[in-house]
Design an enzyme around this catalytic site. Structure first.
Site, PDB file in Angstrom:
ATOM      1  N   TYR A  56       0.829  -1.219   0.000  1.00  0.00           N
ATOM      2  CA  TYR A  56       0.000   0.000   0.000  1.00  0.00           C
ATOM      3  C   TYR A  56       0.860   1.265   0.000  1.00  0.00           C
ATOM      4  CZ  TYR A  56      -4.350  -2.592   0.829  1.00  0.00           C
ATOM      5  OH  TYR A  56      -5.437  -3.417   0.719  1.00  0.00           O
TER       6      TYR A  56
HETATM    7  N1  LIG Z   1      -7.526  -7.761   0.114  1.00  0.00           N
HETATM    8  C1  LIG Z   1      -7.575  -7.005  -0.941  1.00  0.00           C
HETATM    9  O1  LIG Z   1      -7.160  -7.409  -2.046  1.00  0.00           O
HETATM   10  C2  LIG Z   1      -8.174  -5.639  -0.814  1.00  0.00           C
HETATM   11  C3  LIG Z   1      -8.578  -4.934  -1.967  1.00  0.00           C
HETATM   12  C4  LIG Z   1      -9.162  -3.672  -1.796  1.00  0.00           C
HETATM   13  C5  LIG Z   1      -9.337  -3.144  -0.515  1.00  0.00           C
HETATM   14  N2  LIG Z   1      -8.927  -3.848   0.568  1.00  0.00           N
HETATM   15  C6  LIG Z   1      -9.070  -3.289   1.941  1.00  0.00           C
HETATM   16  O2  LIG Z   1     -10.391  -2.792   2.145  1.00  0.00           O
HETATM   17  C7  LIG Z   1     -10.330  -1.443   2.587  1.00  0.00           C
HETATM   18  C8  LIG Z   1     -11.552  -0.692   2.166  1.00  0.00           C
HETATM   19  O3  LIG Z   1     -11.772  -0.799   0.794  1.00  0.00           O
HETATM   20  P1  LIG Z   1     -11.668   0.432  -0.224  1.00  0.00           P
HETATM   21  O4  LIG Z   1     -10.980   1.565   0.417  1.00  0.00           O
HETATM   22  O5  LIG Z   1     -11.144  -0.152  -1.472  1.00  0.00           O
HETATM   23  O6  LIG Z   1     -13.208   0.761  -0.536  1.00  0.00           O
HETATM   24  P2  LIG Z   1     -14.459   1.206   0.328  1.00  0.00           P
HETATM   25  O7  LIG Z   1     -14.209   1.044   1.751  1.00  0.00           O
HETATM   26  O8  LIG Z   1     -15.605   0.533  -0.290  1.00  0.00           O
HETATM   27  O9  LIG Z   1     -14.540   2.761  -0.070  1.00  0.00           O
HETATM   28  C9  LIG Z   1     -13.695   3.679   0.548  1.00  0.00           C
HETATM   29  C10 LIG Z   1     -13.893   5.069  -0.055  1.00  0.00           C
HETATM   30  O10 LIG Z   1     -15.273   5.451   0.001  1.00  0.00           O
HETATM   31  C11 LIG Z   1     -15.373   6.821   0.372  1.00  0.00           C
HETATM   32  N3  LIG Z   1     -16.036   6.841   1.693  1.00  0.00           N
HETATM   33  C12 LIG Z   1     -15.786   6.078   2.789  1.00  0.00           C
HETATM   34  N4  LIG Z   1     -16.665   6.328   3.770  1.00  0.00           N
HETATM   35  C13 LIG Z   1     -17.516   7.250   3.294  1.00  0.00           C
HETATM   36  C14 LIG Z   1     -18.637   7.914   3.834  1.00  0.00           C
HETATM   37  N5  LIG Z   1     -19.100   7.649   5.045  1.00  0.00           N
HETATM   38  N6  LIG Z   1     -19.296   8.826   3.051  1.00  0.00           N
HETATM   39  C15 LIG Z   1     -18.871   9.100   1.814  1.00  0.00           C
HETATM   40  N7  LIG Z   1     -17.793   8.513   1.243  1.00  0.00           N
HETATM   41  C16 LIG Z   1     -17.124   7.586   1.966  1.00  0.00           C
HETATM   42  C17 LIG Z   1     -13.951   7.376   0.424  1.00  0.00           C
HETATM   43  O11 LIG Z   1     -13.545   7.822  -0.884  1.00  0.00           O
HETATM   44  P3  LIG Z   1     -13.922   9.241  -1.503  1.00  0.00           P
HETATM   45  O12 LIG Z   1     -14.177  10.185  -0.378  1.00  0.00           O
HETATM   46  O13 LIG Z   1     -12.751   9.601  -2.358  1.00  0.00           O
HETATM   47  O14 LIG Z   1     -15.143   8.961  -2.331  1.00  0.00           O
HETATM   48  C18 LIG Z   1     -13.160   6.124   0.743  1.00  0.00           C
HETATM   49  O15 LIG Z   1     -11.816   6.217   0.368  1.00  0.00           O
HETATM   50  C19 LIG Z   1      -9.019  -0.919   1.987  1.00  0.00           C
HETATM   51  O16 LIG Z   1      -8.572   0.239   2.644  1.00  0.00           O
HETATM   52  C20 LIG Z   1      -8.116  -2.113   2.194  1.00  0.00           C
HETATM   53  O17 LIG Z   1      -7.674  -2.129   3.526  1.00  0.00           O
HETATM   54  C21 LIG Z   1      -8.376  -5.088   0.440  1.00  0.00           C
END
Ligand SMILES: NC(=O)c1ccc[n+]([C@@H]2O[C@H](COP(=O)([O-])OP(=O)(O)OC[C@H]3O[C@@H](n4cnc5c(N)ncnc54)[C@H](OP(=O)(O)O)[C@@H]3O)[C@@H](O)[C@H]2O)c1
Length: 326
Positions: A56
């Protein structure tokens, strides 16, 4: 030697993929203070699981997410401090070819964190393209546990068939698998509804972690086909998906209104009701605060059925991770 420390997982965690990722998420160092405030808020409210990965951070910022987490957790002096649980994922890079390389990677993560890793996860399986590499890497992952360097071991992007094979291998060494992390949300039900990972996790005593539970922000409803799109790669994906997901967003809104919650809170609560630990990524205190409002209540069976129905009607859903195995 096997670790005697117990791994404790809360109902919800916080993802940190965005922390350090300039290309995809537009991170810059001026956000660090805000991210520290996110960390402090989460921990003080009992959201003590933080998911990161040694891959990351982009370019020169590789490893930045782990460094920030370490800095924040070492600097935190407040309630729930003792229950902070740092979960990192070690990448199956093509140049990691020995079990020792995984042990070294685990130690390098701990060094960046300035503290022990609690949960070490295999970031992805190489089964789809280089199956031989994987077994030595898994041996290294189990070595980290046996050497007492981590409290627990987990996997990520594994399907039930591969999971059972790894479970057998680890059982032979007496190493339990604590968690499985998959792409799971109302816009990515595939790992659970098609692959059936939840049943297998339950059978094997493994806790399911739902990553990208807000579909990268789509399920919050703040992006719309008429309105704003995020910058970067996400906008391409969102342009494809937004036209087809309005009925799902409407259903989320309906439930949210009747509960005086937000769509994000309903989407996260849905994950919790399905027996998973969601790890939404939060970039601001406002987002973290809102996401924590998914805790302490439960959707009822009727609401879950409505949301499930709306989710099955979406024709184009989130793209699955290319490393997801069967
Ligand atoms: N194992 C794997 O291969 C893998 C792959 C992907 C992710 N992950 C893990 O999963 C975690 C979370 O997934 P993700 O970050 O990909 O996607 P997510 O949690 O579905 O979306 C996160 C994004 O949504 C927006 N957000 C979050 N809370 C919000 C709220 N309350 N209101 C409005 N917008 C909001 C923000 O972006 P904006 O404000 O820019 O819209 C934020 O960066 C990652 O940080 C990582 O640790 C793991």
């Amino acid at each position: 030697m096997q670790t005697s420390q117990k791994l404790v997982l809360p109902a919800m965690g916080c993802g940190t993929w965005a922390w350090g990722n300039r290309l995809l998420w537009g991170y810059d160092e001026s956000m660090d203070e805000q991210l520290q405030a996110v960390f402090n808020l989460c921990v003080s409210n009992g959201v003590t699981l933080f998911d990161t990965g040694d891959s990351y951070g982009t370019g020169k910022l590789n490893g930045r997410s782990e460094q920030l987490l370490g800095q924040f957790s070492r600097g935190y002096l407040g309630s729930n401090q003792e229950t902070i649980c740092i979960a990192t994922k070690l990448a199956a890079y093509p140049w990691r070819l020995t079990r020792e390389s995984m042990v070294s990677a685990g130690k390098a993560s701990a060094k960046r964190l300035g503290r022990n890793v609690d949960l070490v996860q295999m970031h992805w399986s190489t089964a789809n393209y280089f199956p031989w590499q994987e077994w030595v890497l898994l041996d290294g992952l189990a070595d980290l546990y046996e050497q007492g360097l981590v409290k627990g071991v987990g996997l990520s992007n594994y399907g039930p068939k591969r999971l059972k094979q790894v479970y057998k291998k680890f059982s032979d060494r007496g190493v339990p698998i604590a968690t499985l992390q998959v792409h799971y949300s109302l816009l990515s039900t595939y790992p659970v509804t098609e692959l059936g990972v939840k049943e297998v996790c339950d059978e094997l005593g493994i806790k399911l972690i739902a990553y990208s539970p807000l579909a990268l922000g789509l399920l919050t409803g703040k992006y719309s086909k008429k309105g704003s799109y995020p910058k970067g790669i996400r906008s391409l994906l969102f342009r494809q998906l937004l036209p087809g997901i309005q009925p799902l967003l409407d259903c989320l809104q309906e439930v949210a209104e009747s509960r005086t919650k937000t769509r994000a809170q309903v989407a996260l609560n849905w994950c919790i009701c399905k027996g998973a630990i969601p790890i939404p990524g939060a970039k601001s205190v406002e987002q973290a605060k809102q996401n924590m409002g998914a805790l302490g209540w439960q959707l009822d069976a009727g609401e879950i059925a409505e949301l499930d129905k709306a989710a099955t009607r979406v024709d184009k859903t989130m793209v699955q991770n290319i490393f997801q195995t069967q």
